[in-house]
Motif scaffolding. Structure first.
Motif, PDB file in Angstrom:
ATOM      1  N   ASN A 105      24.222  43.632  10.174  1.00 26.09           N
ATOM      2  CA  ASN A 105      24.019  42.796  11.347  1.00 26.09           C
ATOM      3  C   ASN A 105      23.801  43.715  12.551  1.00 26.09           C
ATOM      4  O   ASN A 105      24.016  44.930  12.448  1.00 26.09           O
ATOM      5  CB  ASN A 105      25.270  41.925  11.552  1.00 26.09           C
ATOM      6  CG  ASN A 105      24.966  40.604  12.255  1.00 26.09           C
ATOM      7  OD1 ASN A 105      23.893  40.414  12.829  1.00 26.09           O
ATOM      8  ND2 ASN A 105      25.923  39.697  12.216  1.00 26.09           N
ATOM      9  N   GLN A 106      23.420  43.120  13.666  1.00 25.29           N
ATOM     10  CA  GLN A 106      23.195  43.892  14.883  1.00 25.29           C
ATOM     11  C   GLN A 106      24.540  44.142  15.576  1.00 25.29           C
ATOM     12  O   GLN A 106      25.387  43.255  15.624  1.00 25.29           O
ATOM     13  CB  GLN A 106      22.293  43.112  15.856  1.00 25.29           C
ATOM     14  CG  GLN A 106      21.093  42.470  15.186  1.00 25.29           C
ATOM     15  CD  GLN A 106      20.260  43.454  14.408  1.00 25.29           C
ATOM     16  OE1 GLN A 106      19.843  44.467  14.954  1.00 25.29           O
ATOM     17  NE2 GLN A 106      20.023  43.183  13.129  1.00 25.29           N
ATOM     18  N   THR A 108      25.635  45.196  19.291  1.00 24.39           N
ATOM     19  CA  THR A 108      25.019  45.418  20.610  1.00 24.39           C
ATOM     20  C   THR A 108      26.018  45.462  21.764  1.00 24.39           C
ATOM     21  O   THR A 108      25.745  46.079  22.791  1.00 24.39           O
ATOM     22  CB  THR A 108      23.986  44.310  20.918  1.00 24.39           C
ATOM     23  OG1 THR A 108      24.652  43.039  20.938  1.00 24.39           O
ATOM     24  CG2 THR A 108      22.886  44.288  19.871  1.00 24.39           C
ATOM     25  N   ASP A 131      17.414  45.961  15.206  1.00 23.53           N
ATOM     26  CA  ASP A 131      16.125  45.258  15.310  1.00 23.53           C
ATOM     27  C   ASP A 131      15.549  45.345  16.727  1.00 23.53           C
ATOM     28  O   ASP A 131      14.616  44.624  17.070  1.00 23.53           O
ATOM     29  CB  ASP A 131      16.237  43.794  14.855  1.00 23.53           C
ATOM     30  CG  ASP A 131      17.007  42.906  15.817  1.00 23.53           C
ATOM     31  OD1 ASP A 131      17.508  43.394  16.852  1.00 23.53           O
ATOM     32  OD2 ASP A 131      17.114  41.698  15.538  1.00 23.53           O
ATOM     33  N   ASP A 132      16.140  46.248  17.537  1.00 19.98           N
ATOM     34  CA  ASP A 132      15.773  46.299  18.952  1.00 19.98           C
ATOM     35  C   ASP A 132      15.737  47.766  19.388  1.00 19.98           C
ATOM     36  O   ASP A 132      16.755  48.468  19.329  1.00 19.98           O
ATOM     37  CB  ASP A 132      16.852  45.534  19.742  1.00 19.98           C
ATOM     38  CG  ASP A 132      16.631  45.562  21.245  1.00 19.98           C
ATOM     39  OD1 ASP A 132      15.600  46.093  21.705  1.00 19.98           O
ATOM     40  OD2 ASP A 132      17.520  45.042  21.960  1.00 19.98           O
ATOM     41  N   CYS A 163      18.111  37.423  12.762  1.00 26.96           N
ATOM     42  CA  CYS A 163      17.817  38.732  13.327  1.00 26.96           C
ATOM     43  C   CYS A 163      16.675  39.381  12.536  1.00 26.96           C
ATOM     44  O   CYS A 163      16.300  38.935  11.464  1.00 26.96           O
ATOM     45  CB  CYS A 163      19.056  39.618  13.268  1.00 26.96           C
ATOM     46  SG  CYS A 163      20.498  38.915  14.112  1.00 26.96           S
ATOM     47  N   GLY A 164      16.162  40.482  13.076  1.00 26.13           N
ATOM     48  CA  GLY A 164      15.168  41.247  12.344  1.00 26.13           C
ATOM     49  C   GLY A 164      13.791  41.198  12.955  1.00 26.13           C
ATOM     50  O   GLY A 164      13.386  40.195  13.524  1.00 26.13           O
ATOM     51  N   VAL A 165      13.072  42.339  12.813  1.00 28.47           N
ATOM     52  CA  VAL A 165      11.697  42.392  13.311  1.00 28.47           C
ATOM     53  C   VAL A 165      10.761  41.826  12.240  1.00 28.47           C
ATOM     54  O   VAL A 165      11.150  41.669  11.077  1.00 28.47           O
ATOM     55  CB  VAL A 165      11.292  43.838  13.670  1.00 28.47           C
ATOM     56  CG1 VAL A 165      12.162  44.361  14.798  1.00 28.47           C
ATOM     57  CG2 VAL A 165      11.368  44.751  12.443  1.00 28.47           C
ATOM     58  N   THR A 166       9.525  41.543  12.660  1.00 25.63           N
ATOM     59  CA  THR A 166       8.626  40.850  11.731  1.00 25.63           C
ATOM     60  C   THR A 166       7.383  41.654  11.361  1.00 25.63           C
ATOM     61  O   THR A 166       6.677  41.269  10.434  1.00 25.63           O
ATOM     62  CB  THR A 166       8.185  39.496  12.339  1.00 25.63           C
ATOM     63  OG1 THR A 166       7.769  39.720  13.695  1.00 25.63           O
ATOM     64  CG2 THR A 166       9.331  38.500  12.329  1.00 25.63           C
TER      65      THR A 166
ATOM     66  N   MET B 292      23.055  38.606  20.269  1.00 28.46           N
ATOM     67  CA  MET B 292      23.052  39.933  19.641  1.00 28.46           C
ATOM     68  C   MET B 292      21.658  40.340  19.184  1.00 28.46           C
ATOM     69  O   MET B 292      21.445  41.482  18.776  1.00 28.46           O
ATOM     70  CB  MET B 292      24.051  39.985  18.479  1.00 28.46           C
ATOM     71  CG  MET B 292      23.786  38.960  17.413  1.00 28.46           C
ATOM     72  SD  MET B 292      24.972  39.144  16.054  1.00 28.46           S
ATOM     73  CE  MET B 292      24.491  37.750  15.031  1.00 28.46           C
ATOM     74  N   SER B 293      20.710  39.426  19.253  1.00 28.11           N
ATOM     75  CA  SER B 293      19.336  39.760  18.855  1.00 28.11           C
ATOM     76  C   SER B 293      18.383  38.813  19.557  1.00 28.11           C
ATOM     77  O   SER B 293      18.679  37.619  19.708  1.00 28.11           O
ATOM     78  CB  SER B 293      19.192  39.636  17.333  1.00 28.11           C
ATOM     79  OG  SER B 293      17.832  39.710  16.934  1.00 28.11           O
ATOM     80  N   ALA B 295      14.791  39.420  18.841  1.00 29.49           N
ATOM     81  CA  ALA B 295      13.581  40.060  18.312  1.00 29.49           C
ATOM     82  C   ALA B 295      12.387  39.109  18.300  1.00 29.49           C
ATOM     83  O   ALA B 295      11.245  39.555  18.238  1.00 29.49           O
ATOM     84  CB  ALA B 295      13.850  40.608  16.906  1.00 29.49           C
ATOM     85  N   LYS B 296      12.664  37.815  18.291  1.00 32.48           N
ATOM     86  CA  LYS B 296      11.586  36.825  18.392  1.00 32.48           C
ATOM     87  C   LYS B 296      11.625  36.255  19.814  1.00 32.48           C
ATOM     88  O   LYS B 296      12.703  35.914  20.324  1.00 32.48           O
ATOM     89  CB  LYS B 296      11.790  35.711  17.369  1.00 32.48           C
ATOM     90  CG  LYS B 296      11.111  35.946  16.024  1.00 32.48           C
ATOM     91  CD  LYS B 296      11.771  37.009  15.159  1.00 32.48           C
ATOM     92  CE  LYS B 296      13.043  36.501  14.523  1.00 32.48           C
ATOM     93  NZ  LYS B 296      13.646  37.483  13.575  1.00 32.48           N
ATOM     94  N   ILE B 301      19.578  35.050  18.975  1.00 33.22           N
ATOM     95  CA  ILE B 301      20.563  34.928  17.903  1.00 33.22           C
ATOM     96  C   ILE B 301      21.919  35.293  18.491  1.00 33.22           C
ATOM     97  O   ILE B 301      22.095  36.392  19.032  1.00 33.22           O
ATOM     98  CB  ILE B 301      20.223  35.852  16.714  1.00 33.22           C
ATOM     99  CG1 ILE B 301      18.746  35.691  16.297  1.00 33.22           C
ATOM    100  CG2 ILE B 301      21.158  35.563  15.547  1.00 33.22           C
ATOM    101  CD1 ILE B 301      18.321  34.304  15.902  1.00 33.22           C
ATOM    102  N   ASN B 346      23.112  40.663  24.735  1.00 29.48           N
ATOM    103  CA  ASN B 346      24.423  40.818  25.383  1.00 29.48           C
ATOM    104  C   ASN B 346      24.703  39.777  26.474  1.00 29.48           C
ATOM    105  O   ASN B 346      25.790  39.812  27.075  1.00 29.48           O
ATOM    106  CB  ASN B 346      24.658  42.236  25.916  1.00 29.48           C
ATOM    107  CG  ASN B 346      24.946  43.216  24.789  1.00 29.48           C
ATOM    108  OD1 ASN B 346      25.328  42.794  23.688  1.00 29.48           O
ATOM    109  ND2 ASN B 346      24.770  44.495  25.027  1.00 29.48           N
TER     110      ASN B 346
END
Lengths: 387, 387
Positions: A105-106, A108, A131-132, A163-166, B292-293, B295-296, B301, B346
């Motif tokens: 998981n992220q 942050t 992912d960032d 989460c996650g890049v695409t 925490m994310s 990315a989109k 998220i 955050n």
């Protein structure tokens, strides 16, 4: 925890639902019961599968949140470590002696990053996901500050929609930053397709995983072209591990629910159209519950309600019974339809929870049972570790 | 727990989500946050209402499971004690100094009955409910064994469809048995209409309560004809307390959710058609969560998923925001639709949980906040006390 002296001073019915040596019939309910024989068979079976297919198995500790179960998975299933979802959860496993811990998981928040960076001092290899691009500098600074190393996987969103890049370009960009950052090590890719695990049809699940595998393979190839090797390409769950194992690109599985099973997973079908709880895996986890009222002839009221389980994936089923059915749930009551009036007050039933993970998270103890006796009591070590 | 020294050795982000004195912005998430001003106003308001209407208020401790909140309800709301649903929960309140504790549920398991019978030795008046003539002898034997007294209410099922008898004759029969049993005292009637509390329409709720009141009045009259006086006629919740107060037959309220509020209760309408969270009660309970994310572009998220709340009554709402919406929940992730991309990693959000009771039950701590500072930390004292 297996030694009688560990439980000294604990009161049955207040501190704990049972004590080792007790008859199964005296367990205080509602509580979680593990069929130790079934659990051991599930763990051994998945371990053998992973080994036979040349896969490492990093078991998902977020499902059971138990150091004892994780150690059983090492011993009987040859697991290489755990993954989990929170820093506080990871600390429980690292403090408990698990030597390879991935926060899948992220991370942050500044305090969480600091805790993560200190964790290698507990003697564990520590990994997290990213992912960032902006997250990289903060992770690096914390690792440098504490003189430790954090390994990082780039997370790909391959269908879970969280989460996650695409894109492969994003994977490569973040991997390069990780590779260049002091205190960090680029360790590979995290790509868990969470959204398809519970689709009933094997073919539907395969179609989703084929897309994910193509996406991950493209990223691995692009990384290699940049001189970046993936030590770990991780993902896979109880509804998909055979696809990742056959992919030629994943090398680590991250299965969780196979060990305990639940009603929602149990319903999905294997490649022959058979429910996976009818041969592939055994139900090892139950919520033991007691009938506390039968004032209406066709209805028994049991003591396991919303505070003994999570209903997100549906109501529990009643194990081994088709004459009675759990039909309704409120905070502390469950309504069991008993059309033939076969149940009596103080009868016990074994419920298969709809969803094991959040159900385990509301309990403090696993009561391990074998041959009608309580053999052990394991704390749900990371219960409530949500931070 | 208010004293700094109580927290010595506890680590923020592992043992506790915050410590007194911290800025609100540094609280570790996900966790439960209480707006202490709003909480105190809710408690005072309900206390004043009960007093003005000649009702005793036995607050429902099963909602918050907190000795500290129960004591605040005594202090500011003049409550006469607590009710709760489990023997282990009752023990927490009795050990914590609450002097009048009703288990508003059936107690039938032998070990639970024994624990209940010992509880008056903790210095509390102890009551439970009975809906089964066969339960009386077991309760009596345990009270005699321990030289204590258990008071008992006959539970009427006035529409909740769970425990409780349905005819006046059954009420009278059980009351007579209780009255005659050594170690027991017949203390009145428990009649909580749980099924109507969350109906949106005031008139629909009133229609259901009218039926309940008629049923309870009939039983009280029949008992009186047998020389059996009801010390307690108890029931009433946050969606109905004005009906019981006006009934002329109930004398004890058992409200719980009014103190914290939640999204599901907030939606119900008062007699003027106004949501009850828009004037009658304030949201005092929140799940604090962190992005925490992101990315989109259109999706944030957050870190509060199924292990930080119960979804049984729907998704949480985001307090004070109509530009973003919590749209999906998995074990450790929440998906927040952010169509305009206003959130950053955050950023923190305050969620109003769908259902407060089972949400509180997954957390270990309440973080009490006032004027942007953490003022106190209260344990969820009876969390996990499900036996």
């Amino acid at each position: 925890m297996n030694v009688q002296s560990d439980f000294e001073g604990l009161e049955v019915g207040f501190d704990v639902p049972a004590l080792p040596g007790m008859d199964e019939t005296d367990i205080q309910t509602p509580c979680l019961v593990l069929d130790l024989d079934a659990l051991e068979r599930n763990i051994t079976k998945m371990g053998d599968y992973a080994k036979a297919h040349g896969m490492r198995h990093r078991v998902h500790g977020k499902m059971h949140k138990s150091v004892d179960v994780a150690k059983l998975q090492e011993k009987l299933g040859g697991s290489v470590g755990v993954c989990c979802q929170k820093v506080s959860e990871a600390e429980v496993f690292a403090r408990g002696g698990i030597k390879d811990v991935l926060v899948s998981n992220q991370v942050t928040d500044p305090i969480k990053i600091d805790r993560l960076a200190r964790m290698p001092k507990l003697g564990a290899r520590v990994l997290c996901c990213v992912d960032d691009p902006e997250n990289v500098a903060a992770l690096s600074a914390a690792a440098v500050k504490h003189g430790t190393q954090i390994e990082a996987l780039v997370e790909i969103d391959c269908g879970a929609g969280r989460c996650g890049v695409t894109t492969t370009q994003q994977v490569v960009d973040i991997a390069k930053l990780l590779d260049a950052a002091e205190g960090l090590k680029f360790a590979g890719i995290q790509a868990y397709q969470g959204a398809m695990q519970h689709m009933d049809s094997y073919e539907d699940r395969k179609a989703k995983l084929d897309v994910a595998v193509a996406q991950v393979a493209d990223a691995v190839t692009a990384l290699k072209a940049q001189g970046l090797e993936c030590d770990i390409v991780g993902g896979g769950g109880t509804g998909s591990y055979y696809f990742e194992s056959a992919s030629g690109v994943y090398n680590e599985l991250q299965c969780g629910s196979y060990a305990f099973m639940d009603a929602d997973y149990g319903r999905i079908l294997d490649k022959d159209g058979k429910r996976i709880d009818q041969g592939e895996w055994e139900n090892a986890l139950f919520i033991l519950t007691t009938v506390m009222s039968h004032a209406k002839a066709d209805k028994a009221i049991v003591d396991a309600g919303l505070k003994a389980q999570s209903l997100d994936s549906g109501l529990p089923t009643i194990y081994g019974r088709d004459d009675v059915e759990y039909v309704k749930c409120s905070d502390e009551h469950g309504v069991v339809a008993d059309p033939d009036g076969v149940l009596k007050v103080n009868d016990k039933l074994k419920l298969v929870p709809g969803h094991c993970d959040p159900t385990c998270n509301v309990h403090d103890w696993y009561v391990g049972v074998r041959n009608g006796k309580v053999e052990t009591l394991w704390p749900v070590s990371a219960r409530g570790k949500a931070y």
